[in-house]
Design an enzyme around this catalytic site. Structure first.
Site, mmCIF file in Angstrom:
data_model
loop_
_atom_site.group_PDB
_atom_site.id
_atom_site.type_symbol
_atom_site.label_atom_id
_atom_site.label_comp_id
_atom_site.label_asym_id
_atom_site.label_seq_id
_atom_site.Cartn_x
_atom_site.Cartn_y
_atom_site.Cartn_z
ATOM 1 N N THR A 33 9.324 4.768 9.216
ATOM 2 C CA THR A 33 10.024 5.364 8.038
ATOM 3 C C THR A 33 9.474 6.632 7.720
ATOM 4 O O THR A 33 8.427 6.890 7.886
ATOM 5 C CB THR A 33 9.843 4.357 6.916
ATOM 6 N N ASP A 57 11.886 5.888 0.777
ATOM 7 C CA ASP A 57 10.921 6.124 -0.110
ATOM 8 C C ASP A 57 10.541 4.880 -0.458
ATOM 9 O O ASP A 57 11.320 4.243 -1.215
ATOM 10 C CB ASP A 57 11.582 7.192 -1.292
ATOM 11 N N ASN A 84 1.594 1.784 5.698
ATOM 12 C CA ASN A 84 0.621 2.758 5.818
ATOM 13 C C ASN A 84 0.872 4.074 4.619
ATOM 14 O O ASN A 84 0.117 4.715 4.109
ATOM 15 C CB ASN A 84 0.934 3.424 7.123
ATOM 16 N N SER A 135 -5.658 0.537 3.554
ATOM 17 C CA SER A 135 -6.270 0.415 2.286
ATOM 18 C C SER A 135 -7.090 1.729 2.584
ATOM 19 O O SER A 135 -6.720 2.824 2.950
ATOM 20 C CB SER A 135 -7.002 -0.677 2.005
ATOM 21 N N TYR A 149 -6.459 6.453 -7.564
ATOM 22 C CA TYR A 149 -6.438 6.060 -6.264
ATOM 23 C C TYR A 149 -7.128 4.840 -5.949
ATOM 24 O O TYR A 149 -6.700 3.784 -5.328
ATOM 25 C CB TYR A 149 -7.061 7.219 -5.501
ATOM 26 N N LYS A 153 -5.940 1.032 -4.354
ATOM 27 C CA LYS A 153 -6.440 0.730 -3.010
ATOM 28 C C LYS A 153 -7.138 -0.758 -3.375
ATOM 29 O O LYS A 153 -7.237 -1.783 -2.689
ATOM 30 C CB LYS A 153 -7.332 1.558 -2.453
ATOM 31 N N THR A 184 -6.208 14.251 8.091
ATOM 32 C CA THR A 184 -4.694 13.998 8.170
ATOM 33 C C THR A 184 -3.972 14.959 7.101
ATOM 34 O O THR A 184 -4.944 15.647 6.701
ATOM 35 C CB THR A 184 -4.364 12.550 8.019
HETATM 36 N N1 LIG Z 1 -6.920 10.508 5.662
HETATM 37 C C1 LIG Z 1 -7.942 9.914 5.069
HETATM 38 O O1 LIG Z 1 -8.988 10.509 4.880
HETATM 39 C C2 LIG Z 1 -7.765 8.483 4.433
HETATM 40 C C3 LIG Z 1 -8.730 7.743 4.191
HETATM 41 C C4 LIG Z 1 -8.546 6.401 3.851
HETATM 42 C C5 LIG Z 1 -7.233 5.719 3.679
HETATM 43 N N2 LIG Z 1 -6.154 6.586 4.115
HETATM 44 C C6 LIG Z 1 -4.880 6.061 3.761
HETATM 45 O O2 LIG Z 1 -4.005 6.429 4.966
HETATM 46 C C7 LIG Z 1 -2.662 6.148 4.718
HETATM 47 C C8 LIG Z 1 -2.019 7.144 5.463
HETATM 48 O O3 LIG Z 1 -2.300 8.398 4.865
HETATM 49 P P1 LIG Z 1 -2.769 9.926 5.867
HETATM 50 O O4 LIG Z 1 -4.263 9.831 5.654
HETATM 51 O O5 LIG Z 1 -2.279 9.578 7.242
HETATM 52 O O6 LIG Z 1 -2.039 11.046 5.173
HETATM 53 P P2 LIG Z 1 -0.648 11.551 5.234
HETATM 54 O O7 LIG Z 1 -0.654 12.361 6.831
HETATM 55 O O8 LIG Z 1 -0.392 12.434 4.145
HETATM 56 O O9 LIG Z 1 0.371 10.507 5.532
HETATM 57 C C9 LIG Z 1 1.125 9.778 4.771
HETATM 58 C C10 LIG Z 1 2.224 9.324 4.983
HETATM 59 O O10 LIG Z 1 2.687 8.578 3.911
HETATM 60 C C11 LIG Z 1 3.950 9.119 3.468
HETATM 61 N N3 LIG Z 1 4.631 8.744 2.050
HETATM 62 C C12 LIG Z 1 3.765 9.169 0.628
HETATM 63 N N4 LIG Z 1 4.474 8.936 -0.003
HETATM 64 C C13 LIG Z 1 5.453 8.196 0.202
HETATM 65 C C14 LIG Z 1 6.579 7.304 -0.281
HETATM 66 N N5 LIG Z 1 6.642 7.584 -1.840
HETATM 67 N N6 LIG Z 1 7.476 6.894 0.448
HETATM 68 C C15 LIG Z 1 7.323 6.857 1.715
HETATM 69 N N7 LIG Z 1 6.390 7.616 2.322
HETATM 70 C C16 LIG Z 1 5.404 8.098 1.853
HETATM 71 C C17 LIG Z 1 4.083 10.554 3.730
HETATM 72 O O11 LIG Z 1 5.391 10.944 3.878
HETATM 73 P P3 LIG Z 1 5.933 12.375 3.605
HETATM 74 O O12 LIG Z 1 5.334 13.256 4.834
HETATM 75 O O13 LIG Z 1 7.183 12.511 3.398
HETATM 76 O O14 LIG Z 1 5.049 13.089 2.396
HETATM 77 C C18 LIG Z 1 3.528 10.541 4.817
HETATM 78 O O15 LIG Z 1 4.135 9.996 6.181
HETATM 79 C C19 LIG Z 1 -2.516 6.299 3.192
HETATM 80 O O16 LIG Z 1 -2.249 5.012 2.552
HETATM 81 C C20 LIG Z 1 -3.679 6.873 2.797
HETATM 82 O O17 LIG Z 1 -4.391 6.131 1.359
HETATM 83 C C21 LIG Z 1 -6.276 7.968 4.432
#
Ligand SMILES: NC(=O)c1ccc[n+]([C@@H]2O[C@H](COP(=O)([O-])OP(=O)(O)OC[C@H]3O[C@@H](n4cnc5c(N)ncnc54)[C@H](OP(=O)(O)O)[C@@H]3O)[C@@H](O)[C@H]2O)c1
Length: 208
Positions: A33, A57, A84, A135, A149, A153, A184
């Site tokens: 998605t 969304d 995710n 998470s 946040y 989580k 990311t």
């Molecule tokens: N990167 C880190 O350091 C880290 C650490 C721990 C956990 N996480 C977790 O990993 C997961 C993925 O994050 P990421 O690090 O890969 O960041 P990312 O690159 O920003 O990816 C987040 C994804 O979630 C989508 N998203 C956000 N809000 C949304 C909504 N309302 N409806 C549908 N899609 C939505 C974004 O879509 P759009 O492109 O449309 O915005 C994007 O595809 C998250 O749950 C985050 O909390 C990340």
């Protein structure tokens, strides 16, 4: 071995995109998605028979139900779900606006809960399934300036730990993944940072 059908939310960047790319390269079937398809056009062209881009969304609860019903109807099953989609919100609790609080709860917490609730009946009926909740390290520890946040989580982890016990008898497994900081979009733009945090130390704590 039969290909698995994966449903992954938020595949436009970061973990979701990388997981999708690797699964498709291994021959799996991925329903991914997005809110904007521009970053996945390359995957759509490369894997026209195994990658299915869907718009979602995760704050739109009826759409979640519609999506999982469609996937089940079109592909026959949903073997693995990766919940995710999510983002970070950083700022002192007192300065966040009501709408910022509501929106991160609707996305990271309620969106994940409703996705999981929607797929359980399908997995129970098909007699198997695996639900993977992304998470965070921030789902088990807490830092100043990250309260909402953490609330999402820690909240989703409590939900998953309870539901995992409910669904285990139906051969549905649940996994919580707690990543630490990763490069990311989360760290490069998708996280929201409120103003006061920069006045605290000029560099908001963002350890994940
Ligand atoms: N990167 C880190 O350091 C880290 C650490 C721990 C956990 N996480 C977790 O990993 C997961 C993925 O994050 P990421 O690090 O890969 O960041 P990312 O690159 O920003 O990816 C987040 C994804 O979630 C989508 N998203 C956000 N809000 C949304 C909504 N309302 N409806 C549908 N899609 C939505 C974004 O879509 P759009 O492109 O449309 O915005 C994007 O595809 C998250 O749950 C985050 O909390 C990340």
């Amino acid at each position: 071995m039969k290909k698995k059908v994966w449903l992954i939310t938020g595949v436009s960047s970061g973990f979701g995109y990388e997981l999708t790319k690797q699964l498709l390269a291994k021959g799996e079937i991925v329903v991914g998605t997005v809110r904007n398809e521009k970053n996945v056009i390359g995957l759509m062209e490369k894997y026209p028979d195994t990658f299915f881009r869907q718009f979602l969304d995760v704050t739109d609860i009826p759409k979640i139900q519609e999506l999982v019903t469609n996937v089940r109807e079109k592909l026959g099953r949903i073997d693995v779900v990766i919940s995710n989609a999510g983002y970070g919100l950083f700022g002192a609790a007192e300065e966040l606006t009501d709408s910022e609080v509501d929106h991160i709860l609707a996305t990271n917490l309620t969106g994940s809960i409703q996705l999981i609730r929607a797929v359980i009946p399908i997995m129970r009926e098909q007699g198997h399934g695996r639900i993977i909740q992304i998470s965070s390290y921030g789902g088990q520890v807490a830092f100043a300036g990250n309260s909402m946040y953490h609330a999402t989580k820690w909240g989703i982890e409590g939900f998953v730990e309870s539901v995992a016990q409910e669904v285990a008898p139906f051969d549905i497994g649940m996994t919580i993944v707690e990543p630490g900081g990763a490069r990311t979009q989360f760290r490069y733009g998708s996280a929201q940072v409120a103003n006061l945090m920069s006045e605290y130390n000029g560099n908001p704590a963002m350890p994940f």
